[in-house]
Scaffold this active site. Structure first.
Site, PDB file in Angstrom:
ATOM      1  CG  ASP A  74       3.109  -5.351   2.432  1.00 48.28           C
ATOM      2  OD1 ASP A  74       4.239  -5.854   2.280  1.00 48.28           O
ATOM      3  OD2 ASP A  74       2.078  -5.827   1.904  1.00 48.28           O
ATOM      4  NE  ARG A 108      11.103  -6.230  -2.934  1.00 41.51           N
ATOM      5  CZ  ARG A 108       9.970  -6.844  -2.578  1.00 41.51           C
ATOM      6  NH1 ARG A 108      10.002  -7.977  -1.918  1.00 41.51           N
ATOM      7  NH2 ARG A 108       8.806  -6.322  -2.908  1.00 41.51           N
ATOM      8  CG  HIS A 119       8.144  -4.621  -6.922  1.00 41.53           C
ATOM      9  ND1 HIS A 119       8.738  -5.865  -6.894  1.00 41.53           N
ATOM     10  CD2 HIS A 119       7.075  -4.706  -6.105  1.00 41.53           C
ATOM     11  CE1 HIS A 119       8.050  -6.665  -6.100  1.00 41.53           C
ATOM     12  NE2 HIS A 119       7.029  -5.988  -5.598  1.00 41.53           N
ATOM     13  CG  HIS A 144       8.459  -7.103   1.480  1.00 41.66           C
ATOM     14  ND1 HIS A 144       8.469  -8.475   1.599  1.00 41.66           N
ATOM     15  CD2 HIS A 144       7.190  -6.710   1.764  1.00 41.66           C
ATOM     16  CE1 HIS A 144       7.248  -8.899   1.919  1.00 41.66           C
ATOM     17  NE2 HIS A 144       6.443  -7.843   2.029  1.00 41.66           N
ATOM     18  CG  ASN A 182       9.163 -11.695   0.563  1.00 38.51           C
ATOM     19  OD1 ASN A 182       9.718 -10.943   1.360  1.00 38.51           O
ATOM     20  ND2 ASN A 182       8.340 -11.255  -0.379  1.00 38.51           N
ATOM     21  N   GLY A 194       2.951  -4.773  -4.880  1.00 39.46           N
ATOM     22  CA  GLY A 194       3.676  -4.102  -3.802  1.00 39.46           C
ATOM     23  C   GLY A 194       3.924  -2.640  -4.079  1.00 39.46           C
TER      24      GLY A 194
END
Lengths: 430, 316
Positions: free
Chosen positions: A307, A61, A311, A59, A91, A326
């Site tokens: 994965d 972001r 954050h 991810h 996402n 996450g």
């Protein structure tokens, strides 16, 4: 500028040998042998030279949550972890469900420290209602589709996406891969950790492992029906590993990945109530961890995927239910795999490099054998270097590593992307 | 290191009994015409409630005031956290008022534990989600001890929604630490997913369990459990698990009837059972203030030293 990796132990699909690797200024491997010369000499003595790693599940972001990570910082972390290709999950905000966003991600990925491989969402907005324009995206070279973050709940729509994807293979030149986040949300909703002994003791509402098992079971049935290539993301339960093993034995076109946190940590970690241990799928039991390891060892699970899910501190400084799931993964995957799986080094490198490269359709340039004429996407690993994990010390804009403070063994010394040194002596150059 | 009360988990029998003994002292103060001592003069106790609970908040507030502490009340809807403020921001704001203790009620398990990592103040868990409610367990143990002398060897039944109950988790730990045997009586859907490591027996037959009990502890039944599909109807729950006069007759005459309040009359117990002489429900409320005085006194700075120096001085 030519580069020589000097005196390393080369390991790839073909085996291992000790040799220098000379990389030409065309980004290709020029020579493999002894006594080679180049403009830049990088010491690889005591180290392993491997094809660069490929992470099927990252991810980044961007666009949308640039305060947590950017493609540039994520790629830098990837290079520091030995990766040369990162498969970016869709996402983002907006989601990668149309050519414009995919093109943006690709553009932002140029000149970073890894090759960025955008995925496409299976459904518009990842909402699970309408099929995304798979054909348009395939024509841009997108080969993996996923709604990661949620699984596609509706079995009828999943069947249609699978059927439709099989008709696009000739346009892509290989089978389209559908990557599923396996979770039946009707069963998991309202749960924030694995349901069991620990959730009951801690009073945190749990989600049963069966919410993963049921979707794995459903999708194996739909693969049998449609013939689509299904890739199971972040397998975390013993039962789902067993089902994938049986599906493979039956000759079905399925592949699977597992994360370092799912083969090293258990739900007991949630006893601190620190949401740094909150992740989807959740950390599970000792028996599940053992099954995931066995799956990685016996080939049921094809690849280690991180994965990597950055954050901000701010986002994680919430109660366990409200904090987003996450954890960081790019810079810790290699040492955890070296230390935690009990596998020989070549097996670990297969799980990190050439097997995921094959799933992502990248075998023409990543996870490729270290031979003259091949693209130089390589990493140099010091398997004995020890270091202490510090989220703040990582390249990521976030610091949510569940391994904070741990001493790990094994570190990347150099990474070469398309012939360019992007990590030298453990320092990022991009 | 700052002292906190985050749960009964981690407390041993000696610590619990010490607190109950200290509670006796404060119960005596509560019976005086002017129920106030200067023990915590100059200290500030903040209540930080992310969930409505007038009873518990007022009980803590009363306990702090009887010890002459200053009190601050923050009612923080968890919705404010969704508007961009992190939990830590909220805690930092409260800590900036220079508080010595923060009493936390939150709908999610573990939030007081997180807050304790971020502040120098003593954190008291006033109920965290489905996890623990330690002062409730202490006041329950105190009340039972008051009436029965000791919990050693008692058989205590806890009836109702164990799965979602912080009261049940704390009480199982406290009652068993004090030597009681605990039986959980609940429909299987209202039991925790796993009872591994819980020192309890389990039954779905309240009528069979009642004659063997020394205390019957009824939990509050939330109506949303029906909409969640955990039980078919209130009617069926009452038929199987409600304590009515007929059932109460199966309880031994010396047994106690407890409830953490507020009670749903006609659901977990009938009106006549609430008025049964064996009911100690109002004693639980009164003892709540005394127990919370003892907790605040022990945790706040020199409480323990003061106690050792002179109990008479404190009571002056």
């Amino acid at each position: 500028m030519t580069v020589v990796l000097r005196g390393g132990r080369l390991i790839d699909r073909t085996g291992e040998r000790v040799a220098d690797v000379e990389i030409g200024d065309d980004g290709l491997i020029a020579a493999v042998g002894t006594g080679l010369c180049g403009d830049t000499d990088l010491d690889a003595s005591g180290c392993v030279v491997s094809p660069g790693f490929v992470d099927l599940h990252v991810h980044l972001r961007q666009p949308g949550q640039e305060d947590a990570e950017t493609i540039e910082t994520g790629a830098r972390g990837g290079a520091l972890g030995g990766y040369t290709a990162l498969v970016a999950m869709p996402n983002t905000e907006p989601a990668m469900d149309c050519p414009a966003v995919v093109e943006l991600v690709r553009a932002l990925g140029r000149d970073t420290a890894c090759e960025i491989i955008p995925t496409g969402a299976m459904t518009v907005g990842r909402l699970g209602r309408d099929m995304a324009p798979l054909g348009e995206l395939v024509d841009m070279g997108v080969g993996i589709f996923t709604d990661d973050g949620t699984g596609l709940q509706d079995p009828r729509l999943m069947r249609r996406v699978m059927e439709y994807s099989t008709g696009l293979s000739h346009r892509l030149g290989r089978p389209v891969v559908l990557a599923q986040h396996c979770e039946v949300t009707a069963l998991s909703a309202g749960g924030y950790m694995h349901e069991g002994e620990w959730s009951s003791r801690l009073g945190i509402p749990g989600q049963p492992g069966e919410s993963e098992d049921l979707m794995v079971m459903r999708d194996i049935a739909l693969v049998r029906l449609t013939g689509a290539h299904l890739h199971f993301q972040h397998l975390s339960t013993a039962a789902s590993v067993a089902m994938v093993r049986d599906a493979k034995a039956a000759g079905l076109p399925v592949t699977a990945e597992a994360t370092p946190h799912h083969f090293t940590l258990t739900d007991a970690a949630c006893a601190t109530y620190d949401p740094v241990f909150k992740v989807h799928p959740p950390l599970r039991t000792d028996a599940d961890v053992a099954a995931v390891r066995t799956g990685l060892a016996d080939g049921t699970i094809d690849a280690i995927a991180t994965d990597h899910a950055p954050h901000t501190d701010h986002a994680k400084e919430l109660s366990f239910d409200l904090a987003p799931p996450g954890m960081l993964g790019l810079e810790t995957a290699l040492p955890l795999a070296l230390d935690g799986l009990g596998l020989d080094l070549p097996e670990v490198l297969a799980l990190l490099s050439w097997r995921p490269a094959a799933i992502a359709g990248l075998s023409d340039r990543h996870g490729i054998d270290i031979e003259p004429g091949n693209p130089a996407n390589l990493c140099v690993v010091d398997p004995d270097a020890t270091w202490v994990v510090s989220g703040r010390g990582m390249a990521s804009r976030s610091s949510n590593s569940p391994f904070e403070g741990r001493t790990l063994r094994g570190r990347v010394r150099h990474t070469i992307l398309a012939g360019q040194p992007v990590v030298v002596d453990g320092e990022a150059r991009r | 290191m700052t002292a906190h009360l985050l749960g009964i988990d981690g407390m041993d029998r000696v610590e619990i009994e010490e607190l109950l003994d200290l509670t006796d002292t404060f119960a005596e103060i509560g019976r005086r015409p002017i129920a106030r001592v200067p023990a915590l003069r100059g200290r500030t106790v903040a209540t930080l409630f992310f969930e409505d609970s007038t009873r518990t908040r007022v009980s803590f507030d009363t306990a702090a005031k009887r010890l002459s502490a200053d009190t601050l009340n923050f009612a923080a809807g968890s919705s404010s956290l969704n508007k961009g403020e992190s939990l830590r921001d909220t805690v930092d704001v409260i800590a900036s008022y220079g508080v010595d203790a923060i009493v936390v009620r939150h709908p999610m398990a573990g939030t007081p534990h997180r807050i304790a990592d971020w502040t120098d103040a003593s954190v008291i868990n006033a109920g965290d989600g489905s996890h623990e409610h330690p002062t409730q367990a202490l006041l329950d143990a105190y009340t039972i001890r008051q009436h029965s002398g000791s919990l050693d060897g008692m058989h205590i039944g806890i009836v109702g929604d164990i799965r979602h109950s912080r009261v049940a988790r704390s009480n199982v730990l406290a009652f068993s630490a004090l030597g009681a045997e605990v039986t959980l009586v609940a429909p299987t859907t209202l039991l925790p997913a796993s009872l591994i490591g819980w020192p309890v027996r389990v039954s779905q037959d309240l009528d069979a369990v009642l004659p063997t009990l020394d205390a019957c502890y009824l939990l509050r039944m939330q109506r949303e459990r029906i909409t969640e599909g955990l039980i078919p109807s209130v009617r069926e729950y009452v038929a199987d698990y409600g304590l009515n006069a007929v059932r109460a007759a199966r309880l031994p005459t010396e047994a106690l009837i407890c409830h953490p309040g507020p009670t749903n009359r006609g659901v977990e117990l009938s009106a006549e059972v609430a008025a049964d002489p064996r009911s100690v429900i109002l004693d639980q409320v009164v003892n709540g203030v005394s127990v919370r005085m003892a907790v605040l006194f022990l945790l706040l700075g020199s409480g323990r030293e003061l106690l050792e120096r002179s109990e008479s001085e404190v009571g002056a």
